[in-house]
Design an enzyme around this catalytic site. Sequence first.
Site, short mmCIF file in Angstrom:
data_model
loop_
_atom_site.label_atom_id
_atom_site.label_comp_id
_atom_site.label_asym_id
_atom_site.label_seq_id
_atom_site.Cartn_x
_atom_site.Cartn_y
_atom_site.Cartn_z
N CYS A 12 39.81 36.43 45.31
CA CYS A 12 39.04 35.98 46.45
C CYS A 12 38.88 34.45 46.44
CB CYS A 12 37.71 36.72 46.51
SG CYS A 12 36.97 36.68 48.16
N HIS A 116 39.61 42.74 45.71
CA HIS A 116 38.62 43.05 44.68
C HIS A 116 38.86 44.47 44.18
CE1 HIS A 116 35.76 39.71 45.59
NE2 HIS A 116 36.34 39.78 46.77
#
Length: 175
Positions: A12, A116
Amino acid sequence: AVAAGRMVVGVCGGYQMLGRTVRDPRGLEGEPGETAGLGFLDCETELAADKVLARAAGEWVEDATPVDGYEIHMGRTLLGPAAFPVVRLHERNAGPTDEPDGARNAAGAVWGTYLHGLFDRPEFRNRFLRRLDPAFRGTDPRAAAQFKEEQYDLLAEHFARHLDVPRLLRIAGLA
């Protein structure tokens, strides 16, 4: 670590920072402008007001190992000619897609992704750890699942001990 040839992974925001630049022309996270990234990946990110919130599944491009997880990010990352996608997404929010995700350098030692939870899946986690140490034998998926459940039980016990759960349920309209 990069100079020593070690693997560096970003997820991310960490992925975004591995690139050349992170632009925020609308001032979504402070003053409008741009910040130089670490420059380890040939990519640039521009933050956008629309936030991506999605469950996603696909495969690791290098060897088709199944991967899944979730995305929660602002911005779009564009790859340059010296960056290569690491994941091919086949599904996002239960609908079909065919999109690349993430980037790696030519050597494959530096890579990032928006996905994730990538390491939650035992097949991918074992593959990744074997790459770091070829003698690694892998983890038993059943043992990993049992450990995870035990951790959830410990967390639930902690909440029960330190929160007024019945009151919380009433406030939430669930009791």
